[in-house]
Each structure stands twice: as C-alpha cells, then as structure tokens.
Design a protein around this motif. Structure first.
Motif, PDB file in Angstrom:
ATOM      1  N   PHE A 171     -10.076   5.669   3.712  1.00  0.00           N
ATOM      2  CA  PHE A 171      -9.613   6.811   4.492  1.00  0.00           C
ATOM      3  C   PHE A 171      -9.595   6.296   5.922  1.00  0.00           C
ATOM      4  CE2 PHE A 171     -11.986   8.690   0.981  1.00  0.00           C
ATOM      5  CZ  PHE A 171     -11.133   9.668   0.515  1.00  0.00           C
ATOM      6  N   THR A 172      -8.436   6.216   6.554  1.00  0.00           N
ATOM      7  CA  THR A 172      -8.421   5.864   7.964  1.00  0.00           C
ATOM      8  C   THR A 172      -8.415   7.180   8.731  1.00  0.00           C
ATOM      9  OG1 THR A 172      -6.006   5.643   8.017  1.00  0.00           O
ATOM     10  CG2 THR A 172      -7.275   3.643   7.602  1.00  0.00           C
ATOM     11  N   VAL A 173      -9.397   7.330   9.592  1.00  0.00           N
ATOM     12  CA  VAL A 173      -9.679   8.600  10.246  1.00  0.00           C
ATOM     13  C   VAL A 173      -9.547   8.443  11.749  1.00  0.00           C
ATOM     14  CG1 VAL A 173     -11.457  10.352  10.598  1.00  0.00           C
ATOM     15  CG2 VAL A 173     -11.266   9.219   8.388  1.00  0.00           C
ATOM     16  N   PHE A 216       0.823  -1.217   0.000  1.00  0.00           N
ATOM     17  CA  PHE A 216       0.000   0.000   0.000  1.00  0.00           C
ATOM     18  C   PHE A 216       0.851   1.258   0.000  1.00  0.00           C
ATOM     19  CE2 PHE A 216      -2.777  -3.217   1.793  1.00  0.00           C
ATOM     20  CZ  PHE A 216      -3.940  -3.015   1.083  1.00  0.00           C
ATOM     21  N   ILE A 217       0.246   2.327  -0.473  1.00  0.00           N
ATOM     22  CA  ILE A 217       0.788   3.674  -0.336  1.00  0.00           C
ATOM     23  C   ILE A 217      -0.124   4.378   0.659  1.00  0.00           C
ATOM     24  CG2 ILE A 217       1.275   5.863  -1.473  1.00  0.00           C
ATOM     25  CD1 ILE A 217       1.374   4.299  -4.123  1.00  0.00           C
ATOM     26  N   GLU A 218       0.476   5.080   1.609  1.00  0.00           N
ATOM     27  CA  GLU A 218      -0.307   5.827   2.596  1.00  0.00           C
ATOM     28  C   GLU A 218       0.037   7.310   2.488  1.00  0.00           C
ATOM     29  OE1 GLU A 218       0.714   4.029   6.340  1.00  0.00           O
ATOM     30  OE2 GLU A 218      -0.748   2.431   6.054  1.00  0.00           O
ATOM     31  N   TYR A 219      -0.993   8.117   2.312  1.00  0.00           N
ATOM     32  CA  TYR A 219      -0.870   9.572   2.289  1.00  0.00           C
ATOM     33  C   TYR A 219      -1.333  10.030   3.666  1.00  0.00           C
ATOM     34  CZ  TYR A 219      -0.624   8.653  -2.684  1.00  0.00           C
ATOM     35  OH  TYR A 219      -0.257   8.162  -3.911  1.00  0.00           O
ATOM     36  N   VAL A 220      -0.399  10.495   4.485  1.00  0.00           N
ATOM     37  CA  VAL A 220      -0.627  10.688   5.915  1.00  0.00           C
ATOM     38  C   VAL A 220      -0.641  12.166   6.287  1.00  0.00           C
ATOM     39  CG1 VAL A 220       0.266  10.135   8.225  1.00  0.00           C
ATOM     40  CG2 VAL A 220       0.608   8.521   6.328  1.00  0.00           C
ATOM     41  N   THR A 221      -1.622  12.558   7.106  1.00  0.00           N
ATOM     42  CA  THR A 221      -1.613  13.873   7.739  1.00  0.00           C
ATOM     43  C   THR A 221      -1.467  13.667   9.237  1.00  0.00           C
ATOM     44  OG1 THR A 221      -3.995  13.990   8.129  1.00  0.00           O
ATOM     45  CG2 THR A 221      -3.192  14.850   6.036  1.00  0.00           C
ATOM     46  N   LEU A 222      -0.736  14.546   9.876  1.00  0.00           N
ATOM     47  CA  LEU A 222      -0.558  14.509  11.325  1.00  0.00           C
ATOM     48  C   LEU A 222      -1.179  15.760  11.932  1.00  0.00           C
ATOM     49  CD1 LEU A 222       3.138  13.280  11.421  1.00  0.00           C
ATOM     50  CD2 LEU A 222       1.058  11.919  11.718  1.00  0.00           C
ATOM     51  N   ASP A 230      -7.415  15.591  14.595  1.00  0.00           N
ATOM     52  CA  ASP A 230      -7.225  16.074  13.227  1.00  0.00           C
ATOM     53  C   ASP A 230      -6.128  15.337  12.474  1.00  0.00           C
ATOM     54  OD1 ASP A 230      -5.172  17.219  14.729  1.00  0.00           O
ATOM     55  OD2 ASP A 230      -5.152  19.031  13.536  1.00  0.00           O
ATOM     56  N   GLU A 231      -6.347  14.055  12.224  1.00  0.00           N
ATOM     57  CA  GLU A 231      -5.426  13.327  11.368  1.00  0.00           C
ATOM     58  C   GLU A 231      -6.194  12.273  10.592  1.00  0.00           C
ATOM     59  OE1 GLU A 231      -2.636  11.983  14.355  1.00  0.00           O
ATOM     60  OE2 GLU A 231      -3.454   9.979  14.268  1.00  0.00           O
ATOM     61  N   PHE A 232      -5.702  12.000   9.397  1.00  0.00           N
ATOM     62  CA  PHE A 232      -6.264  10.933   8.590  1.00  0.00           C
ATOM     63  C   PHE A 232      -5.180  10.407   7.658  1.00  0.00           C
ATOM     64  CE2 PHE A 232      -6.926  14.621   5.873  1.00  0.00           C
ATOM     65  CZ  PHE A 232      -6.625  14.143   4.607  1.00  0.00           C
ATOM     66  N   ILE A 233      -5.449   9.233   7.114  1.00  0.00           N
ATOM     67  CA  ILE A 233      -4.547   8.597   6.163  1.00  0.00           C
ATOM     68  C   ILE A 233      -5.381   8.122   4.980  1.00  0.00           C
ATOM     69  CG2 ILE A 233      -2.915   6.697   5.776  1.00  0.00           C
ATOM     70  CD1 ILE A 233      -2.538   6.665   8.892  1.00  0.00           C
TER      71      ILE A 233
END
Length: 120
Positions: A55-57, A21-27, A62-65
């Motif tokens: 979308f993993t929330v 997988f590719i994960e686009y991550v926000t912190l 305030d973060e999601f992947i």
C-alpha cells in the motif's frame, strides 16, 4: 464494470497497469481532511494481502495506491479489484504519522509525500 454508479465526487479512483504491476489508485476528494488508516487498510484487504506488494500511502493526505503484480491470475485480480471498487471506509482523521506504529510500520505500508517542487 466495478466503478459503475460510483460517486466520483467522493471516490476518485482508477486502475493502472504497467512495469509489471497493477495499481489501484485513489485520489484526494474534498474536504481533504482525512488520511488513509493503516490498520483499516490491512484489515479490509486482509483476504488479499498475499497478492498485494504494498500500500503506498501519501503521508500528507487522503490518497493511497494498492500495488500488486500484474501476473496474478484473473480470479485474484478480480477479487482485489472488487474489494477496491467497493470503496471501503479506510479513512481516519488521525494523521498518518500519529497512527499506531504497529500498523504504519507494516512492511506492506510504503510512504510517499507529494510536495510542491523546490524553488530556489
């Protein structure tokens, strides 16, 4: 580079690859008073939903992947990466569990929770 010129104090983001997988991550970033808006995530990334596994929330903050298979062709990967790196406004002041069930119950929305470890 899509994140070139990014304001890292407002958009802590990175892309990771592994396990197929590719994960686009926000912190999280201050002031820590927002949640991912399920409706907005589905709208903003609507052109890419066929390529997004989930979308993993984080239901607590305030973060999601964005999770996508790493076998996507280069054009799909580049398009999704550009959409993510644009730092779209996908935030709300409404806690995740209080958002409309139509959106938070989407099969694309997977919820997780970061908690301090249990102490006995």
């Amino acid at each position: 580079m899509p994140l070139e010129g990014n304001d890292w104090s407002k958009f802590q983001a990175f892309v990771a690859r592994g396990r197929g997988f590719i994960e686009y991550v926000t912190l999280p970033t201050p002031p820590y008073d927002k949640w991912p808006d399920a409706r907005r995530l589905l709208e903003v990334f609507s052109d890419h939903l066929d390529y997004i596994t989930a979308f993993t929330v984080n239901r607590l903050g305030d973060e999601f992947i964005i999770v996508a298979p790493d076998e996507l062709d280069e054009d799909c990967q580049a398009g999704l990466c550009r959409a993510f790196a644009a730092n779209p406004d996908v935030w709300t002041d409404v806690p995740y569990e209080e958002q409309h069930p139509r959106f938070i119950c989407s099969p694309k929305m997977w919820i997780y929770e970061n908690q301090p470890p249990f102490r006995s």
